[in-house]
Scaffold this active site. Sequence first.
Site, short mmCIF file in Angstrom:
data_model
loop_
_atom_site.label_atom_id
_atom_site.label_comp_id
_atom_site.label_asym_id
_atom_site.label_seq_id
_atom_site.Cartn_x
_atom_site.Cartn_y
_atom_site.Cartn_z
N GLU A 26 0.82 -1.22 0.00
CA GLU A 26 0.00 0.00 0.00
C GLU A 26 0.85 1.27 0.00
OE1 GLU A 26 -3.70 -0.30 2.53
OE2 GLU A 26 -2.58 -1.99 3.34
N SER A 154 -6.74 -2.96 2.32
CA SER A 154 -7.26 -2.38 1.09
C SER A 154 -7.80 -3.41 0.11
CB SER A 154 -6.18 -1.53 0.40
OG SER A 154 -5.93 -0.36 1.14
N TYR A 224 -9.85 3.80 -4.35
CA TYR A 224 -8.89 4.89 -4.43
C TYR A 224 -8.83 5.62 -5.77
CZ TYR A 224 -7.15 2.84 -0.10
OH TYR A 224 -7.06 2.34 1.17
N ARG A 263 -10.55 2.75 12.42
CA ARG A 263 -11.82 2.68 11.68
C ARG A 263 -12.30 1.24 11.66
NH1 ARG A 263 -10.60 2.98 6.35
NH2 ARG A 263 -11.56 0.95 5.98
N ASP A 265 -14.87 -1.67 10.21
CA ASP A 265 -15.70 -2.00 9.06
C ASP A 265 -16.74 -3.04 9.48
OD1 ASP A 265 -14.15 -0.32 7.51
OD2 ASP A 265 -12.83 -1.93 6.82
N GLU A 279 -13.30 -6.01 10.38
CA GLU A 279 -11.93 -5.73 10.81
C GLU A 279 -11.82 -4.32 11.35
OE1 GLU A 279 -9.02 -4.83 7.49
OE2 GLU A 279 -10.55 -5.90 6.35
N ASN A 281 -9.13 -1.06 11.15
CA ASN A 281 -7.97 -0.46 10.50
C ASN A 281 -7.34 0.53 11.47
OD1 ASN A 281 -8.32 -1.37 7.51
ND2 ASN A 281 -10.34 -0.75 8.20
N GLY A 285 -6.73 5.35 5.85
CA GLY A 285 -6.33 6.26 4.79
C GLY A 285 -6.72 7.70 5.08
#
Length: 326
Positions: A26, A154, A224, A263, A265, A279, A281, A285
């Site tokens: 990433e 990602s 993205y 964050r 999800d 999960e 994060n 991002g």
Amino acid sequence: MSQFDPKMDVAALGKVAVLMGGDSAEREISLLSGQGVLQALRARGVDAHAFDPAARALCELRREGYARCFIALHGRHGEDGTVQGALELLGIPYTGPGVMASSVAMDKTMTKRIWRAEGLPTPDWRLVGSAAECAQAFAELGSPMIVKPVREGSTLGLTKVLHAGQCQAAYRLAASHDSEVLCEQFVAGEETTCALLGQGAGAQALPIIRIVAPGGNYDFQNKYYTDVVRYDCPSGLPEQEEQALRALSLAAYRTLACRGWARADIMVRASDRQPFLLEINTSPGMTGHSLVPMAARASGLSYEALCLQILAGASLDAWQGREVRA
């Protein structure tokens, strides 16, 4: 709901390194995140500088007098506890969760085991070590099934398997990114995400974002590099459901001992509105397409203010409860 202090003494933050780039899959996204953070901090008067660990040794941070680091690295050696451990040894406070929380959250299987042990809902799964075991998992979990690397982000290396004939290719793709492969029961419904700020009892869940991707295909390209995905924030979900998702996200965050920001999800099953954690994060991002800044704006926090608030909370594991403040 923001804890941002507009009177913050940015000079007291000292010399700041924005860690970006790195050597993970990433890297390019990390560079975009890092440049955004760097510009935001400089716009607020912070003495911030770009620092790419793939090009320079981390020991240079202390030699060059950096007071703290904003981690804008993604993936391995960025949000898996390794760079956090190095900064602990250097004694330089950093943003985001500490060594243990970062390491556990990066490992999707360990995360799911902890959540399951704590009674938090997450889709059923199997950890597999071969294409044959992947096919067996498909027989047990049913169709569709998600196959993905245990330690990657990602959606890299992820396949949605619809029939048994896809298992071999799906396994090989995931295994090309990691030595461990996770097969996960697919949850048909709405994809949501929740940004979290702070620590412990003072942690806050920002507004839920509902993600609507073409054909449900929220992959790396759509994340993205396109504008075909719709992000609803406010989510448009019933208020009771919104609050339940925020409460679940906070529980997931605290259970993994996260701090700073992260964050979560979550999939909401269409048939009965049951939420399932996918999960966490721990270094989300910060690009133009990123979700944490979007949720922050919905709560009245600008991108620049968000970056400052995260930076002001930089700390070390050894100083838990004694955050370095401006």
